[in-house]
Write a protein that holds these residues in place. Structure first.
Motif, short mmCIF file in Angstrom:
data_model
loop_
_atom_site.label_atom_id
_atom_site.label_comp_id
_atom_site.label_asym_id
_atom_site.label_seq_id
_atom_site.Cartn_x
_atom_site.Cartn_y
_atom_site.Cartn_z
N VAL A 30 0.84 -1.20 0.00
CA VAL A 30 0.00 0.00 0.00
C VAL A 30 0.87 1.25 0.00
N ARG A 31 1.91 1.26 0.82
CA ARG A 31 2.81 2.43 0.86
C ARG A 31 3.54 2.60 -0.47
N GLN A 32 4.05 1.50 -1.01
CA GLN A 32 4.78 1.59 -2.28
C GLN A 32 3.85 2.02 -3.41
N ALA A 33 2.66 1.48 -3.45
CA ALA A 33 1.71 1.86 -4.50
C ALA A 33 1.40 3.35 -4.41
N GLY A 34 1.23 3.85 -3.20
CA GLY A 34 0.98 5.29 -3.02
C GLY A 34 2.13 6.13 -3.53
N VAL A 52 8.68 3.45 -13.10
CA VAL A 52 7.76 3.43 -11.96
C VAL A 52 6.69 2.36 -12.16
N ALA A 53 6.13 2.29 -13.36
CA ALA A 53 5.12 1.28 -13.65
C ALA A 53 5.71 -0.12 -13.48
N HIS A 54 6.94 -0.31 -13.91
CA HIS A 54 7.60 -1.61 -13.78
C HIS A 54 7.80 -1.98 -12.31
N ARG A 55 8.19 -1.01 -11.51
CA ARG A 55 8.39 -1.23 -10.08
C ARG A 55 7.06 -1.67 -9.43
N LEU A 56 5.99 -0.98 -9.79
CA LEU A 56 4.67 -1.33 -9.24
C LEU A 56 4.21 -2.68 -9.76
N LEU A 57 4.52 -3.00 -11.00
CA LEU A 57 4.19 -4.30 -11.57
C LEU A 57 4.82 -5.42 -10.74
N GLY A 58 6.08 -5.28 -10.41
CA GLY A 58 6.76 -6.30 -9.61
C GLY A 58 6.16 -6.44 -8.22
N ALA A 59 5.86 -5.32 -7.60
CA ALA A 59 5.26 -5.36 -6.26
C ALA A 59 3.89 -6.03 -6.30
N ALA A 60 3.11 -5.71 -7.33
CA ALA A 60 1.77 -6.28 -7.46
C ALA A 60 1.84 -7.79 -7.69
N LEU A 85 -3.09 5.19 -17.16
CA LEU A 85 -2.83 5.70 -15.82
C LEU A 85 -4.10 5.68 -14.98
N ALA A 86 -5.21 6.08 -15.57
CA ALA A 86 -6.49 6.07 -14.85
C ALA A 86 -6.86 4.65 -14.44
N ALA A 87 -6.66 3.70 -15.33
CA ALA A 87 -6.96 2.30 -15.01
C ALA A 87 -6.07 1.79 -13.88
N LEU A 88 -4.82 2.22 -13.86
CA LEU A 88 -3.92 1.82 -12.78
C LEU A 88 -4.39 2.42 -11.46
N ARG A 89 -4.78 3.67 -11.47
CA ARG A 89 -5.28 4.30 -10.24
C ARG A 89 -6.50 3.55 -9.69
N ILE A 90 -7.39 3.15 -10.58
CA ILE A 90 -8.59 2.41 -10.16
C ILE A 90 -8.20 1.06 -9.58
N ALA A 91 -7.31 0.35 -10.25
CA ALA A 91 -6.88 -0.97 -9.78
C ALA A 91 -6.21 -0.88 -8.42
N VAL A 92 -5.38 0.14 -8.22
CA VAL A 92 -4.73 0.32 -6.92
C VAL A 92 -5.77 0.64 -5.85
N ALA A 93 -6.71 1.49 -6.16
CA ALA A 93 -7.76 1.84 -5.19
C ALA A 93 -8.56 0.60 -4.80
N GLU A 94 -8.89 -0.24 -5.76
CA GLU A 94 -9.62 -1.48 -5.46
C GLU A 94 -8.79 -2.40 -4.57
N ALA A 95 -7.50 -2.52 -4.86
CA ALA A 95 -6.63 -3.36 -4.03
C ALA A 95 -6.51 -2.79 -2.62
N GLU A 96 -6.35 -1.48 -2.51
CA GLU A 96 -6.24 -0.85 -1.19
C GLU A 96 -7.52 -1.04 -0.38
N GLU A 97 -8.67 -0.90 -1.04
CA GLU A 97 -9.95 -1.08 -0.35
C GLU A 97 -10.09 -2.53 0.14
N PHE A 98 -9.70 -3.47 -0.71
CA PHE A 98 -9.75 -4.88 -0.35
C PHE A 98 -8.84 -5.15 0.85
N ILE A 99 -7.62 -4.63 0.80
CA ILE A 99 -6.66 -4.82 1.89
C ILE A 99 -7.20 -4.23 3.20
#
Length: 104
Positions: A30-34, A52-60, A85-99
Motif C-alpha cells: 500500500v505504501r509503495q503503491a501510493g 515506476v510502472a515496472h516497479r509497481l508491476l513487480g510489487a503487485a 494511468l487512470a486504469a492503474l489508479r482504479i486498480a490500486v484503489a480497489e486493491a487498497e480497499e480490499f486490503i
C-alpha cells in the motif's frame, strides 16, 4: 464474478502462511503503491514513468494483485496513455480497499 483484487492463496504461499508477515507485506505494498502513484502524478519523462510502472508491476505480482499488475504492465507499455494511468489508479484503489477490509 470479478476476481478479488488480491489472490490470498498466492500471498499465503509467498509468506509461507504467516499471517503477520502477510499483513506487513500488504502494508508495504500500500505504501509503495501510493509512492508510485504520486510519482506518476507528477508527469515526467516516459522512461521514468515506465520505470515506476515496472516497479509497481513487480510489487503487485509479489502479492498476487493481478489487476494492479495488468494495469501497471499496460502503463509500462504505454507510459503517455492517460487512460492506462487512470486504469492503474482504479486498480490500486480497489486493491487498497480490499486490503483495508481484510481481517488481520
Amino acid at each position: 464474478m470479478k476476481p478479488q483484487p488480491i489472490d490470498l492463496e498466492h500471498l499465503s504461499r509467498q509468506t509461507m502462511g504467516d499471517r503477520e508477515v502477510a499483513g506487513e507485506v500488504l502494508d508495504l505494498f500500500v505504501r509503495q503503491a501510493g509512492r508510485c502513484l504520486a510519482e506518476l502524478g507528477t508527469g515526467g519523462e516516459e522512461e521514468a514513468r515506465k520505470a515506476v510502472a515496472h516497479r509497481l508491476l513487480g510489487a503487485a505480482r509479489g502479492i498476487g494483485a493481478d489487476g494492479v499488475a495488468r494495469a501497471a504492465q499496460a502503463l509500462e507499455a504505454r507510459p503517455a496513455d492517460a487512460g492506462a494511468l487512470a486504469a492503474l489508479r482504479i486498480a490500486v484503489a480497489e486493491a487498497e480497499e480490499f486490503i483495508a477490509g481484510l481481517d488481520r
